[in-house]
Design a protein around this motif. Sequence first.
Motif, short mmCIF file in Angstrom:
data_model
loop_
_atom_site.label_atom_id
_atom_site.label_comp_id
_atom_site.label_asym_id
_atom_site.label_seq_id
_atom_site.Cartn_x
_atom_site.Cartn_y
_atom_site.Cartn_z
N GLN A 1 27.77 16.25 -6.92
CA GLN A 1 26.86 17.38 -6.70
C GLN A 1 25.45 16.86 -6.47
N PRO A 2 25.15 16.44 -5.25
CA PRO A 2 23.87 15.78 -4.97
C PRO A 2 22.64 16.66 -5.24
N THR A 3 22.81 17.97 -5.33
CA THR A 3 21.64 18.84 -5.46
C THR A 3 21.34 19.23 -6.90
N LEU A 4 22.12 18.72 -7.86
CA LEU A 4 21.83 18.98 -9.28
C LEU A 4 20.37 18.64 -9.60
N ALA A 5 19.77 19.39 -10.53
CA ALA A 5 18.44 19.02 -11.01
C ALA A 5 18.56 17.71 -11.78
N PRO A 6 17.51 16.85 -11.76
CA PRO A 6 17.58 15.57 -12.48
C PRO A 6 17.84 15.78 -13.98
N ARG A 7 18.65 14.93 -14.55
CA ARG A 7 18.99 15.06 -15.96
C ARG A 7 18.62 13.79 -16.74
N ARG A 8 18.38 13.95 -18.05
CA ARG A 8 18.11 12.80 -18.91
C ARG A 8 19.11 12.84 -20.06
N TRP A 9 19.66 11.70 -20.36
CA TRP A 9 20.63 11.62 -21.45
C TRP A 9 20.12 10.57 -22.43
N ILE A 10 19.54 11.03 -23.52
CA ILE A 10 18.94 10.11 -24.49
C ILE A 10 19.88 9.97 -25.69
N ILE A 11 20.42 8.78 -25.87
CA ILE A 11 21.36 8.52 -26.97
C ILE A 11 20.57 8.36 -28.26
N PRO A 12 20.94 9.06 -29.33
CA PRO A 12 20.25 8.83 -30.61
C PRO A 12 20.53 7.42 -31.12
N THR A 13 19.54 6.80 -31.72
CA THR A 13 19.75 5.47 -32.31
C THR A 13 20.10 5.63 -33.79
N LYS A 14 20.55 4.53 -34.39
CA LYS A 14 20.93 4.59 -35.80
C LYS A 14 20.70 3.21 -36.40
N LEU A 15 20.01 3.17 -37.54
CA LEU A 15 19.78 1.88 -38.19
C LEU A 15 21.07 1.44 -38.88
N HIS A 16 21.61 0.31 -38.44
CA HIS A 16 22.85 -0.21 -39.02
C HIS A 16 22.43 -1.23 -40.10
N ILE A 17 22.48 -0.77 -41.37
CA ILE A 17 21.98 -1.61 -42.46
C ILE A 17 23.03 -2.62 -42.90
N ARG A 18 22.68 -3.91 -42.82
CA ARG A 18 23.56 -4.96 -43.30
C ARG A 18 22.80 -5.77 -44.36
N ASN A 19 22.68 -7.08 -44.21
CA ASN A 19 22.17 -7.88 -45.34
C ASN A 19 20.90 -8.67 -45.05
N SER A 20 20.16 -8.34 -44.03
CA SER A 20 19.02 -9.20 -43.67
C SER A 20 17.67 -8.69 -44.18
N CYS A 21 17.69 -7.63 -44.99
CA CYS A 21 16.43 -7.13 -45.56
C CYS A 21 16.56 -7.05 -47.08
N GLY A 22 15.45 -7.31 -47.76
CA GLY A 22 15.44 -7.18 -49.21
C GLY A 22 14.15 -6.52 -49.65
N PRO A 23 14.07 -6.08 -50.93
CA PRO A 23 12.85 -5.45 -51.44
C PRO A 23 11.72 -6.48 -51.53
N LEU A 24 10.50 -6.01 -51.36
CA LEU A 24 9.35 -6.92 -51.36
C LEU A 24 9.23 -7.65 -52.69
N SER A 25 9.52 -6.96 -53.79
CA SER A 25 9.32 -7.53 -55.12
C SER A 25 10.01 -8.88 -55.28
N SER A 26 11.10 -9.08 -54.59
CA SER A 26 11.84 -10.33 -54.76
C SER A 26 11.29 -11.45 -53.89
N SER A 27 10.28 -11.14 -53.08
CA SER A 27 9.75 -12.18 -52.19
C SER A 27 8.97 -13.21 -53.01
#
Lengths: 342, 342
Positions: free
Chosen positions: A316-342
Amino acid sequence: MSRQGQKQNKITLLDVAKHANVSRATASLVVRKSPLVGAETRLRVEAAMHELGYVYNMGAARLRADRSHTIGVVVPNLTNPFFAELLGGMEASVDAAGLVMIIANSGDGPPRQATVLQRLREHGVDGIILCPAAGTTEELASQVERWKLPLVQALRHVTDELDYAGADYVAGIEEAVEYLVSLGHRTICFAVHGPIHSAYQERVQGFRDSMRRFGLQPELVIRVPDHLDQIAQQADALFAQGSAPTAVICFNDLVAHGLAAGFYDRGLKIGRDISLIGFDDVADAEAMRPRLTSVSTAPSEIGQKAAALLLDRIAQPTLAPRRWIIPTKLHIRNSCGPLSSS
Amino acid sequence: MSRQGQKQNKITLLDVAKHANVSRATASLVVRKSPLVGAETRLRVEAAMHELGYVYNMGAARLRADRSHTIGVVVPNLTNPFFAELLGGMEASVDAAGLVMIIANSGDGPPRQATVLQRLREHGVDGIILCPAAGTTEELASQVERWKLPLVQALRHVTDELDYAGADYVAGIEEAVEYLVSLGHRTICFAVHGPIHSAYQERVQGFRDSMRRFGLQPELVIRVPDHLDQIAQQADALFAQGSAPTAVICFNDLVAHGLAAGFYDRGLKIGRDISLIGFDDVADAEAMRPRLTSVSTAPSEIGQKAAALLLDRIAQPTLAPRRWIIPTKLHIRNSCGPLSSS
């Protein structure tokens, strides 16, 4: 010109249709092996093709404004595993639609991008998914309009007049900052690299805005080299300006991978001495040790959505332009720690 | 069919040449912007093109058996960074020759490979560099012969009748075994993955032969998963059969990267508790910690050589088939240690 070449140019599908006493549309269905045509009609059309010496041929088909069933994809580089995952997602959707995907590399520069776009166009692709090279202007929209070529922007956008599939980079970086602040970090660095484009600006702006919102210094945006093996050597640059960061958000997982090596060389333990967050969440994030916390931009899903937008645009070449914005998500694993332990 | 489409089919370069009173060859030079044509002749031909409404067009050009100045490259996957480096090398050479490269993914399966080859052929590429999908037969040679399509095999080969650029995998694996033996290792495992093809067989055979030559057990060839994030979880499989290896040679750096994560999870220190050697020496090898000792197959150089073979083949289609085998080199870094320290 060979004799056969002349024939290809001279005998049209319409000639075949007339000879077989069917409509051009029916002849076209036969040529494309559609199941919608009955056996008797198919045989009659095929006999006419044979008799007239008609050769179905993609080049000729394109000149007749038929479709080539090929999609062109232009990416700025192939060295970041992100692009392999993005292309994998596109390919799944393009395949499912019975089309074939061909890929070209713009080297992230407009002159070369112009050459590959021109070449794909000459080859008669049905449409293009473009991750615009840094420096592409909104002039792209009028060029595509002149070409009458279906085109979808992926990951980066330079104009609102063309479809776009990307991720919500701003929300992604906000969630990363918020998480680090919740762990007590105040001096946070954003390690960036590569050329400047919309996805770059959205991330940097998102970082600065979130830092300000928490009353923190938004200045620690530090550039590192482009290539994986050089990033490690430049990890020291993060600690060269003002107060040393206790946490680093990376422009992508490639930067995180390189910095992790640099931190190892400095004797810093990730997750204890320094917190590290990647961006994109490619397969490497799960394979790093400690496993990398990363903002998932779901590259495979962006690829699928971009392909879906393009297939719609072709239909359908005459469709109005569309935007598809995928939500992001923080995938928490093991590379961050609390500041107090620094 | 559009009016312009009809014109493109009807007006040939010969018509233009006659109208301008020059030979077809001269008209062709003008169209291709050759400097060999004088200004007056050029203007006359261009005026004729304009008057007749002739449109120079790649599709039409192909039907006239002209060249498209495009090279097709077919790879089995894009997720291994090896392919990004290989494609980078090809692109440098293809670029330098003024051609554009387009890439297609065979998914390492013959049916899909047949589809993409057919599509690239229909689009009129000047030639193809193919890393043959696992399961491709030597029938490829006669197919290519029928197609009259210049084609070079890269990385893997299925026939001696076509050009081939690859690395000396056998010598590479021999050097790795020899190095580990010199460090005192006797129980050495070869961790492999992916489908079976010539480069796979050469490596496995090379491993078994070298082990036998040193009077060692050649049986420890163990398969791990295809994807980076799953390899780590399967690292235990290496220790499940008979005596536990003290050193592991990997099929490629991707396997080494995944296994390194798995060893970390088991509390094994690489270079002390277990020795690890990669294969290919991609940028990731330098970025791993400890840095990965790896057999360099110089992917970028293989890419350059494959492109050079194809350009020669296009220029001289009757050349006898050639093979270009790049010597490998063990790049010693920090992931191996002497057995005594285990």
